[in-house]
Scaffold this motif. Structure first.
Motif, mmCIF file in Angstrom:
data_model
loop_
_atom_site.group_PDB
_atom_site.id
_atom_site.type_symbol
_atom_site.label_atom_id
_atom_site.label_comp_id
_atom_site.label_asym_id
_atom_site.label_seq_id
_atom_site.Cartn_x
_atom_site.Cartn_y
_atom_site.Cartn_z
ATOM 1 N N LEU A 48 1.245 -7.076 0.839
ATOM 2 C CA LEU A 48 0.545 -6.875 2.102
ATOM 3 C C LEU A 48 1.133 -7.780 3.169
ATOM 4 O O LEU A 48 1.468 -8.934 2.904
ATOM 5 C CB LEU A 48 -0.944 -7.216 1.969
ATOM 6 C CG LEU A 48 -1.745 -6.580 0.849
ATOM 7 C CD1 LEU A 48 -3.139 -7.191 0.785
ATOM 8 C CD2 LEU A 48 -1.836 -5.092 1.035
ATOM 9 N N ARG B 203 -3.677 -4.414 9.345
ATOM 10 C CA ARG B 203 -2.500 -3.991 8.585
ATOM 11 C C ARG B 203 -1.258 -3.924 9.471
ATOM 12 O O ARG B 203 -1.256 -3.317 10.529
ATOM 13 C CB ARG B 203 -2.796 -2.611 8.012
ATOM 14 C CG ARG B 203 -1.670 -1.960 7.287
ATOM 15 C CD ARG B 203 -2.031 -0.553 6.885
ATOM 16 N NE ARG B 203 -2.928 -0.577 5.743
ATOM 17 C CZ ARG B 203 -3.069 0.427 4.907
ATOM 18 N NH1 ARG B 203 -2.426 1.556 5.097
ATOM 19 N NH2 ARG B 203 -3.891 0.335 3.890
ATOM 20 N N GLU C 241 -8.058 -4.935 1.954
ATOM 21 C CA GLU C 241 -7.330 -5.796 2.887
ATOM 22 C C GLU C 241 -8.287 -6.667 3.685
ATOM 23 O O GLU C 241 -8.041 -7.863 3.876
ATOM 24 C CB GLU C 241 -6.479 -4.943 3.829
ATOM 25 C CG GLU C 241 -5.337 -4.256 3.121
ATOM 26 C CD GLU C 241 -4.761 -3.084 3.892
ATOM 27 O OE1 GLU C 241 -4.991 -2.981 5.118
ATOM 28 O OE2 GLU C 241 -4.070 -2.261 3.256
#
Length: 180
Positions: A14, A22, A42
């Motif tokens: 990530l 993101r 996330e």
């Protein structure tokens, strides 16, 4: 394809911004099949790790039965996630390869704006480091070289050439041999 169960595996890589949004992600595990599941994961990982100081060295945390190794660089958070049985040092080496190769590719100017402008290089670096969860390369110089498609002598290796590049190279070699 059968994979050796003792082979270390990565669940995801990530790259999030300072607000937990993101930037670039790659999932290799069936746990996060939908975009909604990924976004929730996330957000929860970022909430868990955003208050720590992982600027100098990487931090390791156990979270939702996964091992998360992460590091901050400017306004970005780099994460590598593995199963709870994975070796922390191996995940750390993947993290190092991830952010150091991005640093090399972006000429040490790693910030959100530069990463977004060069997102193709970042995603190619991720693909060079991990494929289907299996670790391929952890040497940042090698990853950066492959992403920028430079061989040791500065020429594109035959394996990495496109068909048109290979055809043009073969045509040049044939022309040189005929002119001798």
């Amino acid at each position: 394809m059968a994979v050796d169960p003792t082979c270390p595996k990565v669940k995801n890589l990530l790259l999030l911004d300072a607000e937990g949004k993101r930037i670039a992600v790659k999932y290799f595990s069936p746990e996060w099949t939908t975009v909604n599941n990924q976004a929730n994961y996330e957000k929860s990982v970022w909430n868990k790790t955003s208050r720590t100081n992982a600027r100098g060295e990487a931090e390791i945390v156990m979270f939702d039965d996964v091992l998360v190794v992460y590091k901050c660089l400017n306004d970005l958070m780099f994460y590598v996630t593995g199963g709870q049985d994975e070796n922390e040092l191996i995940l750390y080496s993947v993290l190092q390869a991830f952010y150091e190769s991005v640093s090399i590719l972006l000429r040490q100017q790693v910030d959100k704006k530069t990463v977004l402008e060069n997102l193709d290089l970042v995603l190619l670096a991720v693909d060079e480091i991990v494929d289907r969860g299996l670790i391929l390369e952890t040497e940042p110089q090698v990853v950066a070289s492959r992403v920028s498609m430079r061989g040791a002598d500065g020429d594109t290796p035959a394996v990495e050439q496109t068909f048109s590049q290979a055809f043009a190279s073969a045509r040049e070699q044939i022309a040189r041999s005929l002119l001798k």
